[in-house]
Design an enzyme around this catalytic site. Structure first.
Site: not given
Lengths: 259, 397
Positions: B129, B132, B242, B279, B336, B338, B340, B363-364
């Protein structure tokens, strides 16, 4: 129990499929080719029988060089070896001609049982097992949804629209399978690696003793004369519900012979 | 996923086809329900395991698939394009076997075939905890007692916590900050080992993340990997690999988001034409595609360095940084595109966006990646290195 599974490479039914406009045959070179979906069920059934009864599973295909992809898939699922009949003269052959080629190839193999999918997704002629049965003089049990082998007897449940028939014959026999018969396994990566080392024998028409002039588009018993794209979707039918919506819907379905 | 790939062998091409098959038929039908109900798809991992997809980068002699990272990462990418949680899980499982495969004695490596065979699932415990980004600050202890070690402490953010069959655990065997940490392989059913209730996460909700509690967990001394005090280097070496895994997962996630956005933009019409032909939207999609390809190129470049046996830590960090930042951008832009609809849970793109966020963190963190990169710049050797790999016929998959 030696089993031969007939496998066909077809254009992926999920992608756009075309006919070659020069001779109205299936355009295979440009297509996204896959193993005929129904054949995977036949392979699975062959592997299941082999696992309980022992013996060998041989994959037999007639097709162009690219059909090795379909062979590799079948071998990676667990089939033991393969025979690939490939010869330019076969191009454009009808089902009757192709059945002569497959029958000749089968006569060079030892088999107790021949399995194949009930139809291919490209031609959908669905007569190959019947033609082979006639040529080889062995029983033909079509449209299996269940298959059991006991000694030299094969029992099959033939799927029909309304139920099923129980069929039984002696071996050797040819059985075609529907997709209700099993759930085909995925290859495993180990299977993919093992497939590399499995024998694949390539045979020409000469190897089979088949006269090249007897096959191919020029002497085919049937050929595609003309083709057209699917017509664009029409406007749907709108039913306004004025208290009798259900009646109208059922009426429509009945008129279309859908119920 | 319509991606043009170059792979080195026919079996790699077949492997990728198998992966796409599995993704389409086994993963895609389950992802929405499992992510919505926060259900860990244990059975999906068994399916992948039986297909041989959980041990790909390890040697065939120990039950792996003997595949180079270049191939393994593309498999991971295909999985993550359909289900990011599962992609992360496969990467984590691979990483949980990394210590044993790299520093385990031949005697210890007898455990590997079972771990790689596909029925078992692994996890690894490094973070705490309060520790990290700075793992050397860890407090979990392993105290030697005769032929055993006794582990006490807690490990945070454990992917597969409570679900895994074995845990690769870093614990303190002396007070020396960096050289006082050792690596252990702890069976999931060890007495005294328990999982806290799973975290309620923003995304990757199909992947269980939990704190693991070690309350006097006794394990035989032979389950220590490497020497006492060697744990941190083992953990950090594993992290390099990883990070490549996460870079591949982020690339797949972004590709999935791009595919959905393009499909929608071709179908959705405004002002009388599909929005992809406007565009403003077309260029947005173009930038998304450029980002995805960039992520893939960087990830595979780092993988090829690793496969050639060259140092690749700096490139792994760049790949992780670029691919996860790109995934955040691409998934945000997919929402964006799609509009709403993209903001509703009826479409998957908002989920992609939530899933991308954590990839900049785990993973960092991407700040740590910059630290790794800048330190490599400060201390690294200068000058060019060119290594000629064995030329192989490239196959298209």
């Amino acid at each position: 129990m030696n089993i031969v599974v007939l496998v066909k490479q077809v254009p992926d039914s999920g992608s756009e499929r075309k006919l070659d406009s020069s001779d109205n045959t299936v355009a295979r070179a440009s297509a996204d080719n896959v193993i005929n979906e129904m054949d995977e069920y036949a392979i699975e059934e062959a592997l299941t029988v082999k696992e309980s009864q022992g013996g060998e599973v041989t994959v037999l295909t007639v097709g162009p060089g690219s059909a090795t992809d379909a062979i590799r898939k079948a071998l990676s699922m667990g089939a033991d070896k393969a025979v690939h009949v490939t010869d330019d003269a076969v191009h454009g052959s009808c089902a009757v001609q192709t059945s002569a080629v497959i029958a000749a190839a089968l006569q060079q193999l030892e088999y107790d049982l021949v399995l194949c999918g009930a139809e291919s997704t490209d031609g959908q002629v669905s007569v190959m097992p019947a033609l082979l049965s006639e040529r080889l003089g062995i029983p033909h049990l079509s449209g299996a949804r269940k298959l059991t082998v006991e000694g030299t007897t094969v029992r099959v449940e033939r799927q029909t629209d309304g139920g099923y028939w129980m069929l039984e014959s002696s071996l050797p026999a040819i059985v075609s399978t529907w997709d209700t018969i099993n759930e085909p396994r995925y290859p495993s990566f180990k299977g993919i690696m093992a497939a590399k080392k499995k024998p694949v024998e390539t045979k020409s028409l000469a190897d089979l003793g088949v006269d090249p002039a007897s096959v191919g588009l020029a002497t085919a018993t049937s050929r595609v004369l003309d083709f057209a794209g699917r017509p664009p979707k029409g406007e749907g039918v709108k039913v306004a519900d004025e208290g009798d919506g259900a009646e109208k819907l059922v009426g429509y379905l009945a008129a279309q012979k859908l119920v | 996923m319509p991606v043009r790939r170059l792979v080195p062998t026919q079996e790699a091409a077949d492997l990728l086809e198998l992966t796409r098959d599995l993704a389409r038929s086994e993963l895609a039908p389950r992802v929405v329900q499992a992510e919505a109900s926060e259900t860990f798809p244990r059975e999906v991992f068994r399916t992948l395991g039986r297909a041989g997809l959980l041990g790909l980068p390890y040697d065939e002699s120990v039950g792996g698939g003997g595949q180079p990272y270049e191939v393994y990462l593309q498999v991971l990418e295909e999985i993550a394009a359909v289900w990011a949680s599962v992609g992360v899980g496969v990467s984590v499982h691979g990483l949980s076997c990394f210590g044993l495969a790299t520093v385990g004695t031949p005697e210890q490596q007898r455990w590997l075939p079972e771990m790689l065979a596909g029925e078992l699932l692994g996890a690894y415990c490094l973070s705490e905890p309060h520790a990290g980004s700075d793992p050397a600050a860890m407090r979990t202890r392993a105290v030697r007692d005769g032929d055993e070690y006794v582990l006490t402490g807690e490990k945070a953010w454990t992917t597969h916590g409570g679900q895994a069959d074995f845990y690769k655990v870093m614990a303190r065997t002396s007070d020396h900050r960096s050289r006082g940490i050792s690596c252990f392989l702890v069976p999931g059913d060890a007495p005294g080992l328990s999982a806290d209730p799973a975290e309620h996460k923003m995304g990757l909700t199909g992947s269980t993340t939990a704190t693991m509690r070690f309350e006097g967990v006794r394990i035989p001394a032979e389950r220590r990997l490497g020497e006492e005090g060697q744990g941190l280097p083992i953990a950090l070496a594993g992290l390099d690999a990883g990070r490549l895994g996460i870079a591949a997962v982020a690339t797949g996630l972004a590709q999935g988001a791009l595919d959905d956005a393009v499909a929608y933009a071709k179908e959705r019409e405004t002002f009388g034409k599909p929005i992809i032909d406007h565009q403003g939207l077309g260029f947005l999609l173009a930038d998304m595609a450029a980002a995805v390809e960039t992520s893939r190129a960087m990830t595979l470049h780092a993988a090829r360095l690793k496969d050639a046996g060259l140092p690749y830590g700096q490139q792994a960090s760049i790949a992780k940084l670029v691919a996860t930042d790109n995934a955040m951008k691409v998934t945000t832009d997919a929402v964006q595109v799609l509009g709403g609809f993209g903001y509703t849970r009826d479409f998957p793109v908002e989920r992609y966006m939530r899933e991308a966020k954590v990839m900049q963190i785990f993973e960092g963190t991407n700040q740590i990646q910059r630290l790794v990169i800048s330190r490599a710049l400060a201390t690294g050797v200068t000058g060019a290195t060119t290594v000629l790999g064995a030329p192989q016929p490239a196959l298209v998959s």
